[in-house]
Scaffold this active site. Sequence first.
Site, PDB file in Angstrom:
ATOM      1  CB  SER A 161       1.266 -10.172 -12.732  1.00  0.00           C
ATOM      2  OG  SER A 161       1.290  -9.854 -13.719  1.00  0.00           O
TER       3      SER A 161
ATOM      4  CG  ASP B 224      -1.084 -11.639 -16.636  1.00  0.00           C
ATOM      5  OD1 ASP B 224      -2.136 -10.755 -17.229  1.00  0.00           O
ATOM      6  OD2 ASP B 224      -0.344 -11.164 -16.009  1.00  0.00           O
TER       7      ASP B 224
ATOM      8  CG  ASP C 247      -1.882  -7.444 -14.131  1.00  0.00           C
ATOM      9  OD1 ASP C 247      -1.428  -8.410 -14.839  1.00  0.00           O
ATOM     10  OD2 ASP C 247      -1.346  -6.553 -14.080  1.00  0.00           O
TER      11      ASP C 247
ATOM     12  CG  ASP D 221       0.186  -7.208 -17.286  1.00  0.00           C
ATOM     13  OD1 ASP D 221       0.115  -8.267 -16.834  1.00  0.00           O
ATOM     14  OD2 ASP D 221       1.142  -6.487 -16.675  1.00  0.00           O
TER      15      ASP D 221
END
EC number: 5.4.2.10
Length: 443
Positions: free
Chosen positions: A103, A244, A246, A248
Amino acid sequence: MAKKYFGTDGIRGAVNSKNINGDMFFKFGLATGTYFKTQKKKKQIAIIAKDTRLSGYSLEPALVSGLTSAGMHVYTLGPLPTNGLAMLTKSMKANMGIMITASHNPYHDNGLKLFGPDGLKLSNKIEKKIETLIDQKIEKSLSKPKKLGRVKRLETANKDYIKILKNNLPKDFNLRGLRIVIDCANGAGYKAGPELLKSLGAKVFSIGINPNGLNINKNCGSTFPNKIRLAVKRYKAHIGISLDGDADRIIMCDEKGIVIDGDQIIAAIAMRWKRKKMLKGGVVGTLMSNYGLEKFFKLHNIKFLRSNVGDRFVKEKMQKNNFNLGGEQSGHIILGKFATTGDGLLVALEVLFSLRKGKKASSFFNTFNKTPQILENIDVKDKNIIKNIDIKNSIKLAEKLIKGQGRILVRSSGTESKIRVMGESDNIKLLQKCLKIVLRKIK
């Protein structure tokens, strides 16, 4: 019983450490494959996506090997936003989806996020069952040679994801005339983000789209909003979008260069949905949501509930209470009508829906005044020090002093070796005094 491998959002840690290495990823693959094989489907399918970390190249083959050894057929999708994986897990009718990502963390960390066939993150109950399988003797999970899984690469994953996003839009929806800056954090959204916005007619200024395996989240993306702020002013953009690693999470920036966090985005969307009679039940925030957001929703007769930190817990509380909007100050925002998990690009489209009609971003986000908040992240070797009696007593004292004028929250991070100490109050001097009481015991 506490979980051994899974944290608040999957599995995460330093690459080539105890859990994040090729050997363990083989075991994770074997265990998850073994668990999901129990579902009565004609074909056992797992799909894997990842962000842009260098370590993904060594960890993905190990994960694939474990899955195929359990008899699962695997599709590898390459770099793709996490919610893209969740959406494709559902649309491809796969048994499961696995995202290789850490992440918003730096490149030297990596991990896994796991999704079931419904596109939802796995429950605690399922995670515990998988942990049991991880620790059992390997021979019990291995398939016979002729029952091993096969592997295929799906080259159209980003296009398929974009198509699903656009299918949620009115046929005449376009972004012509809008100047948009997007920072993709050199992460999983570096292809889909700019391509989506350009396909809708926007003038797009892209940054953070040159991943080299080591620069994911480095001085860019949602954890470094100053980059998007400066870019919006430089390009005279109508709005800035910052993802960010990833994709999400989303943090935004209005046309004046003012950074907009997750709480402010949630408030603006909630008000739009309320006007359009789209808001269902109320809104879920977390323990970290600003107190000003809670007061704002109370003022507008919108029910507001808090969950534990982590978008999985937000989603669980949304489902339990039949709400369709929730999220975190950090930028994880779940639009329950369209998605099962946080999706920065989906949230951006929801915001851009208003801007395309001539409304300024600063006007759209003009919702509530944030209660001043101070957050300290302390690196620790052992997160269990939070249970120390002296630290507990210091927290009680601080809470007693600030009662009625604000709040103090002390919690251990579920994904990093950190203790997070947060305080909110309009009385800054009192807030600083209370935080000092707690911090000197932890440090």
